[in-house]
Design an enzyme around this catalytic site. Structure first.
Site, PDB file in Angstrom:
ATOM      1  N   GLU A   1      23.885  14.096 113.155  1.00 14.51           N
ATOM      2  CA  GLU A   1      23.405  13.382 114.349  1.00 14.51           C
ATOM      3  C   GLU A   1      23.727  11.884 114.275  1.00 14.51           C
ATOM      4  O   GLU A   1      23.354  11.113 115.158  1.00 14.51           O
ATOM      5  CB  GLU A   1      21.895  13.587 114.494  1.00 14.51           C
ATOM      6  CG  GLU A   1      21.538  15.025 114.795  1.00 14.51           C
ATOM      7  CD  GLU A   1      20.039  15.290 114.798  1.00 14.51           C
ATOM      8  OE1 GLU A   1      19.250  14.340 114.986  1.00 14.51           O
ATOM      9  OE2 GLU A   1      19.666  16.447 114.596  1.00 14.51           O
ATOM     10  N   PHE A   2      24.408  11.479 113.188  1.00 17.69           N
ATOM     11  CA  PHE A   2      24.668  10.062 112.933  1.00 17.69           C
ATOM     12  C   PHE A   2      25.298   9.340 114.137  1.00 17.69           C
ATOM     13  O   PHE A   2      24.821   8.283 114.556  1.00 17.69           O
ATOM     14  CB  PHE A   2      25.576   9.960 111.698  1.00 17.69           C
ATOM     15  CG  PHE A   2      26.029   8.576 111.359  1.00 17.69           C
ATOM     16  CD1 PHE A   2      25.248   7.737 110.575  1.00 17.69           C
ATOM     17  CD2 PHE A   2      27.256   8.095 111.806  1.00 17.69           C
ATOM     18  CE1 PHE A   2      25.673   6.448 110.258  1.00 17.69           C
ATOM     19  CE2 PHE A   2      27.686   6.817 111.494  1.00 17.69           C
ATOM     20  CZ  PHE A   2      26.886   5.995 110.719  1.00 17.69           C
TER      21      PHE A   2
ATOM     22  N   PRO B   1      29.507   8.834 101.397  1.00 16.98           N
ATOM     23  CA  PRO B   1      30.386   9.693 102.202  1.00 16.98           C
ATOM     24  C   PRO B   1      31.182   8.918 103.237  1.00 16.98           C
ATOM     25  O   PRO B   1      30.777   7.841 103.687  1.00 16.98           O
ATOM     26  CB  PRO B   1      29.406  10.639 102.924  1.00 16.98           C
ATOM     27  CG  PRO B   1      28.050  10.366 102.365  1.00 16.98           C
ATOM     28  CD  PRO B   1      28.090   8.981 101.788  1.00 16.98           C
ATOM     29  N   GLY B   2      32.300   9.536 103.636  1.00 12.48           N
ATOM     30  CA  GLY B   2      33.028   9.105 104.833  1.00 12.48           C
ATOM     31  C   GLY B   2      32.465   9.882 106.012  1.00 12.48           C
ATOM     32  O   GLY B   2      31.254  10.121 106.089  1.00 12.48           O
TER      33      GLY B   2
ATOM     34  N   TYR C   1      26.369  -2.681 110.245  1.00 11.54           N
ATOM     35  CA  TYR C   1      26.238  -1.423 109.486  1.00 11.54           C
ATOM     36  C   TYR C   1      26.979  -1.560 108.159  1.00 11.54           C
ATOM     37  O   TYR C   1      26.447  -1.197 107.099  1.00 11.54           O
ATOM     38  CB  TYR C   1      26.772  -0.236 110.301  1.00 11.54           C
ATOM     39  CG  TYR C   1      26.635   1.081 109.551  1.00 11.54           C
ATOM     40  CD1 TYR C   1      25.382   1.636 109.313  1.00 11.54           C
ATOM     41  CD2 TYR C   1      27.756   1.749 109.063  1.00 11.54           C
ATOM     42  CE1 TYR C   1      25.244   2.831 108.612  1.00 11.54           C
ATOM     43  CE2 TYR C   1      27.628   2.949 108.369  1.00 11.54           C
ATOM     44  CZ  TYR C   1      26.372   3.486 108.138  1.00 11.54           C
ATOM     45  OH  TYR C   1      26.240   4.665 107.430  1.00 11.54           O
TER      46      TYR C   1
ATOM     47  N   LYS D   1      25.470  -1.272 104.222  1.00  7.48           N
ATOM     48  CA  LYS D   1      25.946  -0.324 103.201  1.00  7.48           C
ATOM     49  C   LYS D   1      26.602  -1.055 102.015  1.00  7.48           C
ATOM     50  O   LYS D   1      26.528  -0.579 100.884  1.00  7.48           O
ATOM     51  CB  LYS D   1      26.868   0.724 103.829  1.00  7.48           C
ATOM     52  CG  LYS D   1      26.131   1.694 104.776  1.00  7.48           C
ATOM     53  CD  LYS D   1      25.041   2.508 104.052  1.00  7.48           C
ATOM     54  CE  LYS D   1      24.374   3.537 104.945  1.00  7.48           C
ATOM     55  NZ  LYS D   1      23.360   4.357 104.265  1.00  7.48           N
TER      56      LYS D   1
HETATM   57  P1  NDP Z   1      21.262  11.922 110.772  1.00 13.40           P
HETATM   58  O1  NDP Z   1      21.051  11.057 111.957  1.00 13.40           O
HETATM   59  O2  NDP Z   1      21.535  13.356 110.988  1.00 13.40           O
HETATM   60  O3  NDP Z   1      20.014  11.801 109.779  1.00 13.40           O
HETATM   61  C1  NDP Z   1      19.374  10.577 109.543  1.00 13.40           C
HETATM   62  C2  NDP Z   1      18.014  10.838 108.933  1.00 13.40           C
HETATM   63  O4  NDP Z   1      17.391   9.586 108.656  1.00 13.40           O
HETATM   64  C3  NDP Z   1      17.108  11.604 109.877  1.00 13.40           C
HETATM   65  O5  NDP Z   1      16.410  12.580 109.152  1.00 13.40           O
HETATM   66  C4  NDP Z   1      16.147  10.544 110.386  1.00 13.40           C
HETATM   67  O6  NDP Z   1      14.879  11.148 110.622  1.00 13.40           O
HETATM   68  C5  NDP Z   1      16.080   9.615 109.179  1.00 13.40           C
HETATM   69  N1  NDP Z   1      15.619   8.293 109.518  1.00 13.40           N
HETATM   70  C6  NDP Z   1      16.221   7.373 110.337  1.00 13.40           C
HETATM   71  N2  NDP Z   1      15.450   6.283 110.446  1.00 13.40           N
HETATM   72  C7  NDP Z   1      14.337   6.513 109.678  1.00 13.40           C
HETATM   73  C8  NDP Z   1      13.166   5.772 109.393  1.00 13.40           C
HETATM   74  N3  NDP Z   1      12.969   4.560 109.925  1.00 13.40           N
HETATM   75  N4  NDP Z   1      12.238   6.309 108.582  1.00 13.40           N
HETATM   76  C9  NDP Z   1      12.420   7.532 108.055  1.00 13.40           C
HETATM   77  N5  NDP Z   1      13.503   8.290 108.277  1.00 13.40           N
HETATM   78  C10 NDP Z   1      14.448   7.780 109.101  1.00 13.40           C
HETATM   79  O7  NDP Z   1      22.436  11.224 109.946  1.00 13.40           O
HETATM   80  P2  NDP Z   1      23.047  11.527 108.496  1.00 13.40           P
HETATM   81  O8  NDP Z   1      22.430  12.707 107.875  1.00 13.40           O
HETATM   82  O9  NDP Z   1      24.514  11.485 108.650  1.00 13.40           O
HETATM   83  O10 NDP Z   1      22.604  10.200 107.745  1.00 13.40           O
HETATM   84  C11 NDP Z   1      21.947  10.202 106.489  1.00 13.40           C
HETATM   85  C12 NDP Z   1      22.435   9.029 105.668  1.00 13.40           C
HETATM   86  O11 NDP Z   1      23.822   9.186 105.426  1.00 13.40           O
HETATM   87  C13 NDP Z   1      22.280   7.666 106.337  1.00 13.40           C
HETATM   88  O12 NDP Z   1      21.852   6.734 105.363  1.00 13.40           O
HETATM   89  C14 NDP Z   1      23.698   7.342 106.796  1.00 13.40           C
HETATM   90  O13 NDP Z   1      23.912   5.959 106.879  1.00 13.40           O
HETATM   91  C15 NDP Z   1      24.496   7.980 105.687  1.00 13.40           C
HETATM   92  N6  NDP Z   1      25.885   8.268 105.971  1.00 13.40           N
HETATM   93  C16 NDP Z   1      26.241   9.076 107.013  1.00 13.40           C
HETATM   94  C17 NDP Z   1      27.573   9.345 107.248  1.00 13.40           C
HETATM   95  C18 NDP Z   1      28.039  10.157 108.394  1.00 13.40           C
HETATM   96  O14 NDP Z   1      29.226  10.078 108.746  1.00 13.40           O
HETATM   97  N7  NDP Z   1      27.209  10.975 109.010  1.00 13.40           N
HETATM   98  C19 NDP Z   1      28.601   8.830 106.346  1.00 13.40           C
HETATM   99  C20 NDP Z   1      28.113   7.982 105.292  1.00 13.40           C
HETATM  100  C21 NDP Z   1      26.804   7.738 105.108  1.00 13.40           C
HETATM  101  P3  NDP Z   1      13.866  10.769 111.788  1.00 13.40           P
HETATM  102  O15 NDP Z   1      14.683  10.353 112.980  1.00 13.40           O
HETATM  103  O16 NDP Z   1      13.085  12.031 111.994  1.00 13.40           O
HETATM  104  O17 NDP Z   1      13.032   9.679 111.208  1.00 13.40           O
HETATM  105  C1  8X3 Z   2      29.089   6.504 108.132  1.00 17.97           C
HETATM  106  C2  8X3 Z   2      30.561   6.542 108.040  1.00 17.97           C
HETATM  107  O1  8X3 Z   2      32.669   5.384 108.896  1.00 17.97           O
HETATM  108  O2  8X3 Z   2      31.105   6.256 110.542  1.00 17.97           O
HETATM  109  O3  8X3 Z   2      28.562   5.697 107.130  1.00 17.97           O
HETATM  110  O4  8X3 Z   2      30.583   4.278 109.263  1.00 17.97           O
HETATM  111  S1  8X3 Z   2      31.241   5.566 109.246  1.00 17.97           S
END
Ligand code: NDP
Ligand code: 8X3
Length: 258
Positions: free
Chosen positions: A193-194, A187-188, A157, A161
């Site tokens: 749903e991550f 973001p941190g 991961y 990134k």
């Molecule tokens: P969520 O899991 O809530 O959202 C992820 C989104 O990505 C969903 O809408 C999902 O939709 C979509 N997605 C995943 N795989 C695919 C695919 N193959 N094609 C199209 N859409 C896809 O997580 P976040 O909102 O937290 O994540 C959004 C972004 O932020 C990501 O890039 C993540 O790495 C990044 N991020 C998140 C952090 C955190 O702590 N939450 C911190 C830093 C970065 P669906 O499943 O319907 O396709």
């Molecule tokens: C998501 C933040 O620290 O969980 O990018 O990897 S962390």
């Protein structure tokens, strides 16, 4: 000043978390939206909410960003309708698993590399030429603090990134000579749903990630993205790092003890 009103903003991964929060924020600011994700029903519900609530247009498509043909088809439909986005928010992404590299599951690695890197590339390769052709556009990539510093078992991961950060820098170089902007918002910890996705549906383990401190919300991140997108055209935020106050670096967090 609202520079977003009337613009067309394409958000990948709009069905939950940061993507959905951005859709709501941009709709409230009067932008029209193109929303892509795999879960069509989620998009449909969001689209109705935004059109009814804000009177904006929301064009939805079930697009898996890993599927280059699907990305190209959805882009061709936009171009045919003269709907080239003013802003592309490359947000779709995920972590899958948390394991030492010598114990990791290569299927998890594929999922992350195919989505976070190749998916972002598929979408950018499809959309950016149209922005370059009309000399207008803004690409915002969602990176992560995980792209600045590795953490134990974050390995692949982290690599994706770090890669997004390199792509943001590289894309900025490649659009030199045009007014197009390329930004990264990193973001941190954000409670979405991550972590549930990372832990393959284990909700309790996911909740534990955010226990004992106040994480960011998806709306907090949407605010920062709205700031980046709303700046005048001669101003570009190349990289914006946003963390909860309790998060002191990628893995040092002030947690209250029980
Ligand atoms: P969520 O899991 O809530 O959202 C992820 C989104 O990505 C969903 O809408 C999902 O939709 C979509 N997605 C995943 N795989 C695919 C695919 N193959 N094609 C199209 N859409 C896809 O997580 P976040 O909102 O937290 O994540 C959004 C972004 O932020 C990501 O890039 C993540 O790495 C990044 N991020 C998140 C952090 C955190 O702590 N939450 C911190 C830093 C970065 P669906 O499943 O319907 O396709
Ligand atoms: C998501 C933040 O620290 O969980 O990018 O990897 S962390």
């Amino acid at each position: 000043m609202n520079r977003v009103r009337g613009k067309l903003i394409l958000i990948t991964g709009a069905s939950s978390g940061i993507g959905a929060a951005c859709a709501r924020r941009f709709a409230a600011d009067g932008a029209n939206l193109v929303l892509w994700a795999r879960r069509r029903e989620r998009l449909a519900e969001l689209g109705v909410e935004l059109e009814r609530g804000h009177g904006v247009a929301a064009r939805l498509a079930q697009v898996d960003v890993r599927d280059r043909a699907a990305v190209n088809r959805a882009t061709a439909e936009l171009v045919a309708a003269a709907e080239v986005p003013d802003v592309l928010l490359n947000n779709a992404g995920l972590a899958s698993g948390l394991a030492k590299i010598h114990e990791g599951d290569p299927d998890d690695w594929d999922r992350m590399i195919d989505t976070n890197l190749k998916g972002l590339l598929n979408v950018t390769r499809a959309i950016l030429p149209h922005m370059v052709a009309r000399r207008r556009g803004h690409v915002v990539n969602i990176g992560s603090t995980a792209g600045h510093m590795t953490y134990p078992m974050g390995n692949v991961y982290n690599a994706t990134k770090f890669g997004v950060r390199a792509l943001t820098e590289g894309m900025n170089l490649d659009v030199a000579g045009t007014p197009i902007r390329v930004s990264s918002v990193d973001p941190g910890y954000v409670e979405t749903e991550f972590s549930e996705v990372r832990f393959h549906g284990d909700k309790e383990r996911a909740r534990g990630v955010y226990q004992g401190f106040r994480p960011l919300t998806a709306d907090d991140v949407a605010d920062a993205i709205a700031y980046v997108v709303n700046l005048p055209e001669h101003v570009n935020i190349v990289d914006l790092v946003i963390v909860p106050t309790a998060q002191r670096n990628v893995y040092v967090v002030d947690r209250e003890q029980d």
